[in-house]
Design a protein around this motif. Structure first.
Motif, PDB file in Angstrom:
ATOM      1  N   VAL A   1       0.792  -1.363  -0.035  1.00 55.88           N
ATOM      2  CA  VAL A   1      -0.124  -0.024  -0.159  1.00 55.88           C
ATOM      3  C   VAL A   1       0.856   1.301  -0.089  1.00 55.88           C
ATOM      4  CG1 VAL A   1      -1.689   1.300   0.981  1.00 55.88           C
ATOM      5  CG2 VAL A   1      -1.890  -1.392   1.179  1.00 55.88           C
ATOM      6  N   TYR A   2       0.880   1.933  -1.160  1.00 55.48           N
ATOM      7  CA  TYR A   2       1.817   3.066  -1.264  1.00 55.48           C
ATOM      8  C   TYR A   2       0.888   4.137  -1.468  1.00 55.48           C
ATOM      9  CZ  TYR A   2       6.182   0.545  -2.631  1.00 55.48           C
ATOM     10  OH  TYR A   2       7.389  -0.103  -2.936  1.00 55.48           O
ATOM     11  N   PRO A   3       1.537   5.509  -1.318  1.00 52.05           N
ATOM     12  CA  PRO A   3       2.851   5.903  -1.287  1.00 52.05           C
ATOM     13  C   PRO A   3       3.669   5.665  -0.169  1.00 52.05           C
ATOM     14  CG  PRO A   3       1.731   7.684  -1.024  1.00 52.05           C
ATOM     15  CD  PRO A   3       0.782   6.822  -1.101  1.00 52.05           C
ATOM     16  N   LEU A   4       4.990   5.005  -0.310  1.00 56.72           N
ATOM     17  CA  LEU A   4       5.910   5.096   0.958  1.00 56.72           C
ATOM     18  C   LEU A   4       5.977   6.602   1.451  1.00 56.72           C
ATOM     19  CD1 LEU A   4       8.836   2.581  -0.191  1.00 56.72           C
ATOM     20  CD2 LEU A   4       6.440   2.098   0.938  1.00 56.72           C
ATOM     21  N   SER A   5       6.238   6.612   2.871  1.00 60.39           N
ATOM     22  CA  SER A   5       6.696   7.812   3.507  1.00 60.39           C
ATOM     23  C   SER A   5       7.896   8.343   2.852  1.00 60.39           C
ATOM     24  CB  SER A   5       6.245   7.756   4.718  1.00 60.39           C
ATOM     25  OG  SER A   5       7.252   6.837   5.258  1.00 60.39           O
ATOM     26  N   PRO A   6       8.201   9.597   3.045  1.00 59.08           N
ATOM     27  CA  PRO A   6       9.530  10.286   2.781  1.00 59.08           C
ATOM     28  C   PRO A   6      10.583   9.560   3.504  1.00 59.08           C
ATOM     29  CG  PRO A   6       7.865  12.139   2.961  1.00 59.08           C
ATOM     30  CD  PRO A   6       7.467  10.900   3.413  1.00 59.08           C
ATOM     31  N   LYS A   7      11.783   9.531   3.112  1.00 53.10           N
ATOM     32  CA  LYS A   7      12.974   8.729   3.779  1.00 53.10           C
ATOM     33  C   LYS A   7      13.210   9.545   5.216  1.00 53.10           C
ATOM     34  CE  LYS A   7      18.054   8.223   3.649  1.00 53.10           C
ATOM     35  NZ  LYS A   7      18.862   8.330   2.695  1.00 53.10           N
ATOM     36  N   ARG A   8      13.258   8.717   6.038  1.00 52.64           N
ATOM     37  CA  ARG A   8      13.497   9.534   7.495  1.00 52.64           C
ATOM     38  C   ARG A   8      14.916   9.689   7.733  1.00 52.64           C
ATOM     39  NH1 ARG A   8       8.395   8.352   9.240  1.00 52.64           N
ATOM     40  NH2 ARG A   8       7.501   6.358   8.840  1.00 52.64           N
ATOM     41  N   GLU A   9      15.342  11.036   8.365  1.00 54.07           N
ATOM     42  CA  GLU A   9      16.444  11.528   8.338  1.00 54.07           C
ATOM     43  C   GLU A   9      17.080  10.951   9.836  1.00 54.07           C
ATOM     44  OE1 GLU A   9      18.141  12.889   5.807  1.00 54.07           O
ATOM     45  OE2 GLU A   9      16.411  12.775   4.663  1.00 54.07           O
ATOM     46  N   VAL A  10      18.571  10.853   9.751  1.00 47.80           N
ATOM     47  CA  VAL A  10      19.386  10.574  11.213  1.00 47.80           C
ATOM     48  C   VAL A  10      20.183  11.830  11.193  1.00 47.80           C
ATOM     49  CG1 VAL A  10      21.078   9.207  12.005  1.00 47.80           C
ATOM     50  CG2 VAL A  10      19.305   8.254  10.467  1.00 47.80           C
TER      51      VAL A  10
END
Length: 404
Positions: free
Chosen positions: A94-103
Protein backbone atom coordinates in the motif's frame (compact mmCIF):
# COMPACT_ATOMS: atom_id res chain seq x y z
CA UNK A 1 19.66 -5.36 -23.99
CA UNK A 2 16.36 -4.35 -25.53
CA UNK A 3 15.97 -2.05 -28.49
CA UNK A 4 13.81 1.08 -28.09
CA UNK A 5 13.33 4.31 -29.96
CA UNK A 6 14.82 7.28 -28.13
CA UNK A 7 15.56 10.94 -28.52
CA UNK A 8 19.22 12.03 -28.32
CA UNK A 9 20.37 11.73 -24.73
CA UNK A 10 23.61 11.27 -22.80
CA UNK A 11 24.80 7.82 -21.81
CA UNK A 12 24.66 7.25 -17.99
CA UNK A 13 27.70 4.93 -18.10
CA UNK A 14 30.66 5.46 -15.77
CA UNK A 15 32.91 8.28 -17.01
CA UNK A 16 31.11 8.22 -20.36
CA UNK A 17 30.45 11.38 -22.36
CA UNK A 18 28.92 9.68 -25.41
CA UNK A 19 25.38 10.06 -26.59
CA UNK A 20 23.13 7.14 -25.70
CA UNK A 21 22.00 4.75 -28.39
CA UNK A 22 18.78 2.75 -28.43
CA UNK A 23 20.26 0.08 -26.13
CA UNK A 24 18.19 0.04 -22.92
CA UNK A 25 18.78 -1.67 -19.57
CA UNK A 26 16.18 -4.48 -19.52
CA UNK A 27 15.55 -4.18 -15.77
CA UNK A 28 14.93 -0.44 -16.05
CA UNK A 29 12.60 -1.09 -18.96
CA UNK A 30 10.53 -3.49 -16.82
CA UNK A 31 10.38 -0.83 -14.09
CA UNK A 32 9.25 1.82 -16.57
CA UNK A 33 12.48 3.84 -16.15
CA UNK A 34 14.33 5.29 -19.14
CA UNK A 35 17.98 4.18 -19.08
CA UNK A 36 19.76 4.05 -22.46
CA UNK A 37 23.48 3.31 -22.91
CA UNK A 38 25.86 4.04 -25.78
CA UNK A 39 27.05 0.43 -26.13
CA UNK A 40 26.90 -3.05 -24.65
CA UNK A 41 30.49 -2.71 -23.38
CA UNK A 42 29.66 0.53 -21.56
CA UNK A 43 26.61 -1.08 -19.98
CA UNK A 44 28.66 -4.05 -18.74
CA UNK A 45 31.40 -1.78 -17.39
CA UNK A 46 28.85 0.31 -15.49
CA UNK A 47 26.67 -2.55 -14.25
CA UNK A 48 28.01 -2.80 -10.68
CA UNK A 49 27.05 0.79 -9.93
CA UNK A 50 24.01 1.00 -12.20
CA UNK A 51 22.22 -1.99 -10.63
CA UNK A 52 22.02 -0.21 -7.27
CA UNK A 53 19.43 2.09 -8.87
CA UNK A 54 17.08 -0.89 -9.20
CA UNK A 55 16.81 -1.11 -5.40
CA UNK A 56 15.45 2.40 -4.97
CA UNK A 57 11.74 2.03 -4.19
CA UNK A 58 10.56 5.31 -2.69
CA UNK A 59 7.81 6.48 -5.06
CA UNK A 60 7.99 10.01 -3.72
CA UNK A 61 11.45 10.28 -5.26
CA UNK A 62 11.49 8.17 -8.37
CA UNK A 63 8.41 6.03 -8.78
CA UNK A 64 7.44 5.72 -12.43
CA UNK A 65 3.90 4.57 -13.11
CA UNK A 66 3.61 1.18 -14.80
CA UNK A 67 2.07 0.82 -18.23
CA UNK A 68 -1.18 -0.23 -16.55
CA UNK A 69 -1.78 2.70 -14.21
CA UNK A 70 -2.58 1.69 -10.65
CA UNK A 71 -5.89 3.04 -9.38
CA UNK A 72 -5.31 5.66 -6.71
CA UNK A 73 -7.93 6.04 -4.01
CA UNK A 74 -9.07 9.67 -4.43
CA UNK A 75 -9.75 10.08 -0.70
CA UNK A 76 -6.59 8.51 0.75
CA UNK A 77 -4.14 8.74 -2.15
CA UNK A 78 -3.13 5.12 -1.52
CA UNK A 79 -2.39 2.63 -4.30
CA UNK A 80 -0.82 -0.70 -5.20
CA UNK A 81 2.27 0.11 -7.30
CA UNK A 82 2.25 -3.30 -9.01
CA UNK A 83 -1.38 -3.84 -10.10
CA UNK A 84 -0.61 -6.51 -12.71
CA UNK A 85 1.95 -8.47 -10.67
CA UNK A 86 0.91 -12.10 -9.90
CA UNK A 87 1.11 -11.98 -6.10
CA UNK A 88 1.42 -15.39 -4.44
CA UNK A 89 -0.91 -14.57 -1.52
CA UNK A 90 -3.52 -12.02 -0.39
CA UNK A 91 -1.07 -9.37 0.90
CA UNK A 92 -0.61 -6.23 -1.24
CA UNK A 93 1.74 -3.27 -0.85
CA UNK A 94 0.00 0.00 0.00
CA UNK A 95 1.81 3.06 -1.34
CA UNK A 96 2.93 5.82 -1.40
CA UNK A 97 5.83 5.18 0.93
CA UNK A 98 6.51 7.95 3.40
CA UNK A 99 9.53 10.21 2.74
CA UNK A 100 12.93 8.90 3.82
CA UNK A 101 13.44 9.48 7.53
CA UNK A 102 16.54 11.47 8.41
CA UNK A 103 19.21 10.67 10.99
CA UNK A 104 20.70 13.71 12.79
CA UNK A 105 24.23 14.61 11.73
CA UNK A 106 25.62 14.23 15.26
CA UNK A 107 24.99 10.47 15.03
CA UNK A 108 27.73 8.66 13.04
CA UNK A 109 26.50 7.38 9.66
CA UNK A 110 27.70 4.18 7.93
CA UNK A 111 29.13 4.34 4.41
CA UNK A 112 25.84 3.34 2.76
CA UNK A 113 23.88 6.23 4.24
CA UNK A 114 24.81 8.40 1.23
CA UNK A 115 24.53 6.17 -1.84
CA UNK A 116 23.44 2.74 -0.55
CA UNK A 117 26.80 1.05 -1.15
CA UNK A 118 28.20 -0.78 1.93
CA UNK A 119 31.72 -0.80 0.38
CA UNK A 120 32.68 -4.09 2.01
CA UNK A 121 35.86 -5.59 0.63
CA UNK A 122 35.75 -9.25 -0.40
CA UNK A 123 38.56 -10.12 2.01
CA UNK A 124 36.94 -8.45 5.01
CA UNK A 125 33.49 -9.82 4.29
CA UNK A 126 34.83 -13.39 4.14
CA UNK A 127 36.96 -13.21 7.26
CA UNK A 128 35.44 -14.39 10.56
CA UNK A 129 36.35 -11.85 13.23
CA UNK A 130 37.44 -12.97 16.70
CA UNK A 131 36.53 -10.12 19.04
CA UNK A 132 38.66 -9.08 22.00
CA UNK A 133 37.12 -8.11 25.32
CA UNK A 134 36.69 -4.45 24.33
CA UNK A 135 34.89 -5.37 21.12
CA UNK A 136 32.72 -7.91 22.92
CA UNK A 137 31.61 -5.23 25.37
CA UNK A 138 30.83 -2.93 22.46
CA UNK A 139 28.63 -5.64 20.97
CA UNK A 140 26.86 -6.07 24.31
CA UNK A 141 26.02 -2.35 24.35
CA UNK A 142 24.74 -2.35 20.77
CA UNK A 143 22.64 -5.47 21.30
CA UNK A 144 21.18 -4.14 24.56
CA UNK A 145 19.99 -1.04 22.69
CA UNK A 146 18.56 -3.11 19.84
CA UNK A 147 16.55 -5.20 22.31
CA UNK A 148 15.16 -2.00 23.82
CA UNK A 149 14.14 -0.75 20.39
CA UNK A 150 12.48 -4.02 19.36
CA UNK A 151 10.52 -4.12 22.61
CA UNK A 152 9.28 -0.57 22.04
CA UNK A 153 8.15 -1.37 18.50
CA UNK A 154 6.70 -4.75 19.48
CA UNK A 155 4.57 -3.13 22.18
CA UNK A 156 2.94 -0.98 19.46
CA UNK A 157 1.73 -3.95 17.40
CA UNK A 158 -2.07 -4.07 17.25
CA UNK A 159 -4.82 -4.06 14.64
CA UNK A 160 -5.08 -0.73 12.83
CA UNK A 161 -1.42 0.29 13.17
CA UNK A 162 0.39 0.64 9.84
CA UNK A 163 3.83 -0.83 9.32
CA UNK A 164 4.98 2.68 8.37
CA UNK A 165 3.98 3.84 11.86
CA UNK A 166 6.07 0.99 13.29
CA UNK A 167 8.98 2.19 11.15
CA UNK A 168 8.64 5.69 12.59
CA UNK A 169 8.62 4.31 16.13
CA UNK A 170 11.73 2.25 15.42
CA UNK A 171 13.54 5.14 13.74
CA UNK A 172 12.85 7.52 16.61
CA UNK A 173 13.85 4.94 19.23
CA UNK A 174 17.20 4.43 17.47
CA UNK A 175 17.81 8.18 17.32
CA UNK A 176 17.00 8.52 21.03
CA UNK A 177 19.81 6.01 21.66
CA UNK A 178 22.32 7.85 19.45
CA UNK A 179 22.23 4.92 17.04
CA UNK A 180 21.87 4.64 13.28
CA UNK A 181 19.17 2.16 12.13
CA UNK A 182 21.37 -0.21 10.12
CA UNK A 183 18.84 -1.08 7.36
CA UNK A 184 18.27 2.56 6.35
CA UNK A 185 19.64 2.91 2.79
CA UNK A 186 21.62 -0.36 3.10
CA UNK A 187 21.80 -1.42 -0.54
CA UNK A 188 19.12 1.29 -0.93
CA UNK A 189 16.58 -0.26 1.46
CA UNK A 190 14.23 2.69 2.08
CA UNK A 191 13.26 2.19 5.73
CA UNK A 192 14.66 1.74 9.25
CA UNK A 193 13.06 -1.63 10.04
CA UNK A 194 11.88 -4.68 8.11
CA UNK A 195 8.21 -5.49 8.72
CA UNK A 196 7.25 -8.87 7.24
CA UNK A 197 3.53 -9.64 7.37
CA UNK A 198 1.88 -13.07 6.86
CA UNK A 199 3.39 -14.62 3.68
CA UNK A 200 6.40 -12.27 3.71
CA UNK A 201 9.48 -14.27 4.66
CA UNK A 202 11.79 -11.30 5.23
CA UNK A 203 12.75 -7.79 4.06
CA UNK A 204 9.21 -6.44 4.05
CA UNK A 205 9.13 -2.68 3.39
CA UNK A 206 6.98 -0.68 5.85
CA UNK A 207 4.08 0.95 4.04
CA UNK A 208 0.56 2.30 4.55
CA UNK A 209 -1.24 -1.03 5.12
CA UNK A 210 -2.83 -1.25 8.59
CA UNK A 211 -2.23 -4.50 10.46
CA UNK A 212 -5.36 -6.63 10.72
CA UNK A 213 -6.72 -8.86 13.45
CA UNK A 214 -5.46 -12.32 12.46
CA UNK A 215 -2.15 -11.19 10.94
CA UNK A 216 1.30 -12.14 12.12
CA UNK A 217 4.16 -9.70 11.64
CA UNK A 218 7.91 -10.11 11.97
CA UNK A 219 9.83 -7.07 13.19
CA UNK A 220 13.53 -7.11 12.30
CA UNK A 221 15.57 -4.47 14.15
CA UNK A 222 19.22 -3.69 13.54
CA UNK A 223 21.20 -0.69 14.74
CA UNK A 224 24.74 0.66 14.59
CA UNK A 225 26.17 2.03 17.83
CA UNK A 226 29.76 3.18 18.32
CA UNK A 227 30.90 1.18 15.29
CA UNK A 228 29.14 -2.13 16.04
CA UNK A 229 25.94 -3.58 14.58
CA UNK A 230 23.30 -5.63 16.38
CA UNK A 231 20.50 -7.66 14.83
CA UNK A 232 17.39 -9.43 16.16
CA UNK A 233 13.83 -10.14 15.19
CA UNK A 234 10.63 -11.68 16.51
CA UNK A 235 7.25 -12.61 15.07
CA UNK A 236 4.21 -11.13 16.82
CA UNK A 237 0.53 -12.11 16.80
CA UNK A 238 -1.81 -9.30 15.75
CA UNK A 239 -5.10 -9.52 17.67
CA UNK A 240 -6.96 -12.44 19.20
CA UNK A 241 -7.73 -14.08 15.84
CA UNK A 242 -4.04 -14.75 15.38
CA UNK A 243 -3.50 -15.97 18.95
CA UNK A 244 -6.36 -18.45 18.64
CA UNK A 245 -5.49 -19.72 15.15
CA UNK A 246 -3.98 -23.19 15.72
CA UNK A 247 -2.00 -23.18 12.47
CA UNK A 248 -0.46 -19.79 13.19
CA UNK A 249 0.35 -20.78 16.77
CA UNK A 250 1.95 -24.00 15.51
CA UNK A 251 3.98 -22.00 13.00
CA UNK A 252 5.11 -19.18 15.28
CA UNK A 253 5.84 -21.27 18.37
CA UNK A 254 7.66 -23.97 16.43
CA UNK A 255 9.85 -21.33 14.80
CA UNK A 256 10.62 -19.85 18.22
CA UNK A 257 11.52 -23.33 19.44
CA UNK A 258 13.73 -23.94 16.41
CA UNK A 259 15.86 -20.96 17.37
CA UNK A 260 15.97 -22.00 21.03
CA UNK A 261 17.04 -25.53 20.11
CA UNK A 262 19.76 -24.26 17.80
CA UNK A 263 21.12 -21.96 20.50
CA UNK A 264 21.06 -24.83 23.02
CA UNK A 265 23.19 -26.83 20.57
CA UNK A 266 25.81 -24.08 20.23
CA UNK A 267 29.17 -24.19 21.98
CA UNK A 268 32.84 -23.90 20.98
CA UNK A 269 33.79 -26.53 18.41
CA UNK A 270 30.31 -27.05 16.97
CA UNK A 271 30.17 -26.80 13.17
CA UNK A 272 27.99 -24.03 11.74
CA UNK A 273 26.35 -26.56 9.42
CA UNK A 274 24.89 -28.49 12.38
CA UNK A 275 22.32 -25.80 13.23
CA UNK A 276 20.38 -26.56 10.06
CA UNK A 277 20.03 -30.22 11.05
CA UNK A 278 18.61 -29.24 14.45
CA UNK A 279 16.21 -26.65 13.00
CA UNK A 280 14.82 -28.67 10.11
CA UNK A 281 14.31 -31.79 12.23
CA UNK A 282 12.10 -29.87 14.65
CA UNK A 283 10.25 -27.95 11.94
CA UNK A 284 9.45 -31.13 10.02
CA UNK A 285 8.16 -32.77 13.19
CA UNK A 286 5.39 -30.17 13.09
CA UNK A 287 4.76 -30.46 9.35
CA UNK A 288 6.55 -27.18 8.51
CA UNK A 289 9.09 -26.12 5.89
CA UNK A 290 12.40 -24.29 6.27
CA UNK A 291 13.46 -21.52 3.89
CA UNK A 292 16.80 -22.18 2.20
CA UNK A 293 17.46 -18.90 0.41
CA UNK A 294 18.39 -16.81 3.46
CA UNK A 295 20.74 -17.57 6.34
CA UNK A 296 22.23 -16.27 9.56
CA UNK A 297 25.50 -14.36 9.37
CA UNK A 298 28.47 -12.92 11.16
CA UNK A 299 27.94 -9.47 12.64
CA UNK A 300 30.05 -6.89 14.49
CA UNK A 301 31.72 -3.98 12.68
CA UNK A 302 30.15 -5.39 9.50
CA UNK A 303 26.36 -5.59 9.26
CA UNK A 304 26.65 -8.87 7.33
CA UNK A 305 29.83 -10.91 7.20
CA UNK A 306 31.25 -14.39 7.60
CA UNK A 307 30.20 -16.99 8.57
CA UNK A 308 27.04 -17.99 6.72
CA UNK A 309 24.68 -19.95 8.96
CA UNK A 310 22.07 -21.92 6.93
CA UNK A 311 18.95 -23.19 8.66
CA UNK A 312 18.22 -26.31 6.58
CA UNK A 313 19.57 -29.83 7.00
CA UNK A 314 22.59 -31.27 5.20
CA UNK A 315 23.93 -27.85 4.21
CA UNK A 316 27.58 -27.26 3.30
CA UNK A 317 28.44 -24.37 5.64
CA UNK A 318 32.12 -24.26 6.60
CA UNK A 319 33.74 -23.43 9.92
CA UNK A 320 33.27 -24.10 13.60
CA UNK A 321 32.38 -21.92 16.57
CA UNK A 322 35.32 -20.32 18.36
CA UNK A 323 35.31 -18.06 21.43
CA UNK A 324 35.02 -14.41 20.46
CA UNK A 325 32.83 -14.94 17.38
CA UNK A 326 29.54 -13.04 17.05
CA UNK A 327 26.87 -14.20 14.63
CA UNK A 328 23.12 -14.61 14.16
CA UNK A 329 20.83 -17.59 13.88
CA UNK A 330 17.48 -16.61 12.33
CA UNK A 331 15.34 -19.53 11.08
CA UNK A 332 12.51 -18.79 8.65
CA UNK A 333 9.81 -21.46 8.81
CA UNK A 334 6.73 -21.88 6.59
CA UNK A 335 3.29 -23.48 6.76
CA UNK A 336 3.74 -24.73 3.19
CA UNK A 337 6.50 -24.63 0.60
CA UNK A 338 9.99 -23.51 1.60
CA UNK A 339 10.46 -21.85 -1.80
CA UNK A 340 10.38 -18.08 -2.17
CA UNK A 341 9.67 -15.33 -4.68
CA UNK A 342 10.57 -11.63 -4.58
CA UNK A 343 8.19 -8.75 -5.31
CA UNK A 344 9.11 -6.18 -7.98
CA UNK A 345 10.46 -3.87 -5.25
CA UNK A 346 13.51 -6.23 -5.22
CA UNK A 347 13.26 -6.65 -1.44
CA UNK A 348 10.01 -8.24 -0.26
CA UNK A 349 10.54 -12.02 -0.19
CA UNK A 350 7.36 -14.10 0.00
CA UNK A 351 6.44 -17.77 0.08
CA UNK A 352 5.78 -19.13 -3.39
CA UNK A 353 2.42 -20.59 -2.31
CA UNK A 354 1.24 -17.55 -0.36
CA UNK A 355 1.11 -19.37 2.98
CA UNK A 356 2.25 -17.73 6.20
CA UNK A 357 5.80 -17.78 7.49
CA UNK A 358 7.52 -16.85 10.76
CA UNK A 359 11.05 -15.96 11.85
CA UNK A 360 13.03 -15.38 15.05
CA UNK A 361 16.60 -14.13 15.41
CA UNK A 362 19.23 -13.50 18.07
CA UNK A 363 22.78 -12.14 17.95
CA UNK A 364 25.08 -14.56 19.77
CA UNK A 365 28.56 -14.40 21.28
CA UNK A 366 30.66 -17.56 21.59
CA UNK A 367 32.30 -17.72 25.02
CA UNK A 368 34.93 -20.12 26.35
CA UNK A 369 32.24 -22.41 27.74
CA UNK A 370 29.13 -21.81 25.63
CA UNK A 371 26.94 -19.08 24.18
CA UNK A 372 25.84 -15.66 25.39
CA UNK A 373 22.59 -14.44 23.84
CA UNK A 374 23.36 -10.74 23.41
CA UNK A 375 19.81 -9.86 22.32
CA UNK A 376 17.99 -11.98 24.92
CA UNK A 377 14.40 -11.12 25.86
CA UNK A 378 13.82 -9.29 29.11
CA UNK A 379 11.24 -10.21 31.72
CA UNK A 380 8.94 -7.45 30.48
CA UNK A 381 9.52 -7.87 26.74
CA UNK A 382 6.24 -7.84 24.79
CA UNK A 383 5.13 -10.85 22.79
CA UNK A 384 6.59 -14.09 24.01
CA UNK A 385 5.48 -17.70 23.67
CA UNK A 386 1.96 -18.97 24.06
CA UNK A 387 0.90 -22.57 24.57
CA UNK A 388 1.51 -24.83 21.60
CA UNK A 389 -0.53 -28.00 21.45
CA UNK A 390 1.21 -31.06 20.10
CA UNK A 391 1.09 -31.79 16.39
CA UNK A 392 -0.77 -34.99 17.17
CA UNK A 393 -3.56 -33.10 18.96
CA UNK A 394 -3.92 -30.69 16.07
CA UNK A 395 -3.70 -33.45 13.48
CA UNK A 396 -0.56 -32.12 11.80
CA UNK A 397 2.01 -34.77 12.76
CA UNK A 398 1.90 -36.45 9.36
CA UNK A 399 1.31 -33.32 7.23
CA UNK A 400 3.94 -33.30 4.49
CA UNK A 401 5.95 -30.20 3.64
CA UNK A 402 5.31 -29.06 0.06
CA UNK A 403 8.29 -28.93 -2.28
CA UNK A 404 6.53 -26.99 -4.99
Amino acid sequence: MDQAAAQPRKCPGLDCSNDASTLQCPKCKDMGVESFFCSQDCFKRSWAEHKTLHKSTNPLRNFVAPKVVSKVDPETGKFNPYPTYPFTGPLRPVYPLSPKREVPKHIPHPAWSVDGNPRYSFAKRNHIEILDEKAQNAMRKSCKLAREVLDIVGAAVKPGVTTDQLDEICHNACIERNSYPSPLNYNSFPKSICTSVNEVICHGIPDQRPLEDGDIVNLDVSLWFEGYHSDLNETYYVGEKARTNPDLVRLVETTRQCLDLAIAHAKPGVAFKEFGDVIEKHAKSQGLGVVKTYCGHGINTLFHGAPNVPHYAKNKAVGRLRPGMTFTIEPMVTLGSYKDKTWPDDWTSVTIDGQQTAQFEHTLLVTETGIEVLTARKADSPGGPIKLESAEQNGHAEKPTSTE
